[in-house]
Design an enzyme around this catalytic site. Structure first.
Site, PDB file in Angstrom:
ATOM      1  N   GLU A 240       9.596  32.323  14.684  1.00  0.00           N
ATOM      2  CA  GLU A 240       8.184  32.459  15.045  1.00  0.00           C
ATOM      3  C   GLU A 240       7.302  31.473  14.302  1.00  0.00           C
ATOM      4  O   GLU A 240       6.074  31.610  14.287  1.00  0.00           O
ATOM      5  CB  GLU A 240       7.697  33.886  14.748  1.00  0.00           C
ATOM      6  CG  GLU A 240       7.578  34.242  13.284  1.00  0.00           C
ATOM      7  CD  GLU A 240       8.874  34.761  12.664  1.00  0.00           C
ATOM      8  OE1 GLU A 240       8.792  35.401  11.606  1.00  0.00           O
ATOM      9  OE2 GLU A 240       9.969  34.522  13.231  1.00  0.00           O
TER      10      GLU A 240
ATOM     11  N   ASP B  21       9.217  36.738  23.480  1.00  0.00           N
ATOM     12  CA  ASP B  21       9.327  35.384  24.032  1.00  0.00           C
ATOM     13  C   ASP B  21       8.028  34.969  24.717  1.00  0.00           C
ATOM     14  O   ASP B  21       7.578  33.821  24.589  1.00  0.00           O
ATOM     15  CB  ASP B  21      10.483  35.319  25.034  1.00  0.00           C
ATOM     16  CG  ASP B  21      11.849  35.350  24.370  1.00  0.00           C
ATOM     17  OD1 ASP B  21      11.908  35.222  23.125  1.00  0.00           O
ATOM     18  OD2 ASP B  21      12.846  35.522  25.087  1.00  0.00           O
TER      19      ASP B  21
ATOM     20  N   ASN C 272       8.377  42.352  17.885  1.00  0.00           N
ATOM     21  CA  ASN C 272       9.611  42.442  18.665  1.00  0.00           C
ATOM     22  C   ASN C 272      10.165  43.864  18.670  1.00  0.00           C
ATOM     23  O   ASN C 272      10.640  44.361  19.704  1.00  0.00           O
ATOM     24  CB  ASN C 272      10.660  41.484  18.103  1.00  0.00           C
ATOM     25  CG  ASN C 272      10.593  40.100  18.730  1.00  0.00           C
ATOM     26  OD1 ASN C 272      10.068  39.939  19.829  1.00  0.00           O
ATOM     27  ND2 ASN C 272      11.089  39.096  18.030  1.00  0.00           N
TER      28      ASN C 272
ATOM     29  N   ASP D 183       2.653  30.485  11.200  1.00  0.00           N
ATOM     30  CA  ASP D 183       3.575  31.606  11.338  1.00  0.00           C
ATOM     31  C   ASP D 183       2.861  32.765  12.040  1.00  0.00           C
ATOM     32  O   ASP D 183       1.718  33.108  11.677  1.00  0.00           O
ATOM     33  CB  ASP D 183       4.061  32.043   9.954  1.00  0.00           C
ATOM     34  CG  ASP D 183       5.255  32.972  10.041  1.00  0.00           C
ATOM     35  OD1 ASP D 183       6.339  32.494  10.403  1.00  0.00           O
ATOM     36  OD2 ASP D 183       5.093  34.168   9.743  1.00  0.00           O
TER      37      ASP D 183
END
Length: 316
Positions: free
Chosen positions: A231, A204, A195, A187
């Site tokens: 993620e 991305d 983000n 993770d």
């Protein structure tokens, strides 16, 4: 009609098998006039040897030959083809229904009788070549569709669907072989904050870079890196004990650090880091792949609870 083996020859390669020299000459000339490559065999044994070596696109096969007749040859050719089939056009002087039925039963896709009607032969071979080419195009399209269905479009690693299929497949294989199967759950730490700080386009790009690190760490052809969701990534490691899985996890952890992707809002470091959970099991009839996932998830959350940017282990 049987499945047809895709062609690798350009121009198409025709194998002519007939014990009569004049017939072979006629067939060669007719096929070369159509622009095809031609190889010849004068009996059944030579036919099978040439087929095994050259895998022609189409076989023109005389029904009655020494050593092995065309019917026997045709059956053997289809066995050598495996799951796909090379189109065989049987050439026979026998016009009775029994011989025709025998030709199709042996695996021929068409037949033509002697004396040969050359215009008809050309037309039938042309149709078979078109079918070979069409099948090749369909196979390529199907492979691409399978690839698209199995891989995550953003990161180009396997998607969740492929992960589930492969884990089940390898679980059954490890159950049969009584060998260790390891799973790493990975993770990206504080990714929502990443983000929020840098935007989804940067997010991305971060996912793509992390996926590339994971792919490089899982080096064996048996290993499957996958995007598990959001993620979170996973790595399936068949025939791998805990120590081997730890080495892969460590390589991922170090590789992501070395990317040095800025993450000023992270609660861990000022760069992107990952937390990893490792689980290892030897499958048994009373366990399941879901238990391995649960164990890896448990180890992942332990790594997070201990401060992130680390791995933790759990034996399932």
């Amino acid at each position: 009609m049987p499945e047809i083996i895709p062609s690798n020859h350009n121009p198409p390669l025709i194998l002519v098998a007939d014990d009569d020299k004049m017939t072979r000459i006629g067939l060669r000339q007719a096929m070369e006039q159509e622009g095809y490559q031609v190889v010849e065999a004068n009996d059944g044994e030579a036919c099978l040897a040439i087929y095994a070596r050259m895998r022609p696109d189409v076989v023109l096969l005389d029904a009655i030959m020494p050593c092995r007749d065309g019917f026997t040859c045709c059956v053997q050719i289809q066995r050598m083809s495996g799951g796909t089939r090379t189109p065989v056009l049987m050439i026979t002087g026998l016009e009775d229904q029994e011989s025709v039925d025998q030709a199709f039963a042996a695996g021929a896709v068409d037949y033509i009788t002697k004396p040969i009607h050359w215009a008809v032969l050309r037309q039938r071979v042309r149709r078979l070549i078109q079918q070979v080419r069409l099948y090749q195009q369909l196979e390529q399209a199907n492979h691409e569709l399978q690839r698209l269905a199995s891989f995550d479009g953003l990161t180009q690693v396997a998607n969740r669907r492929r992960f589930d299929e492969y884990l089940q497949q390898e679980w059954q294989r490890m159950l049969r072989d009584q060998t260790s199967l390891s799973l790493i759950m990975c993770d990206i730490d504080c990714f929502k904050l990443f983000n929020d700080t840098y935007g989804h386009q940067a997010g991305d790009d971060c996912l793509r870079q992390v996926a590339n690190v994971i792919q490089n760490a899982a080096k064996r052809s048996l290993d499957l890196p996958a995007r598990y969701g959001g993620e979170e990534f996973a790595v399936i490691l068949p025939t791998t004990e805990q120590e081997g899985a730890i080495q892969v996890a460590h390589a991922i952890q170090v590789g992501v650090r070395e990317l040095a992707i800025a993450h000023t809002s992270s609660k861990v470091k000022s760069i992107v880091t990952v937390s990893l959970g490792i689980a290892t099991a030897i499958p048994s009839p009373i366990t399941s792949p879901e238990l391995l996932i649960t164990a890896a998830d448990k180890a992942l959350y332990q790594a997070k609870d201990e401060g992130r940017d680390r791995y933790s282990t759990c034996v399932s």
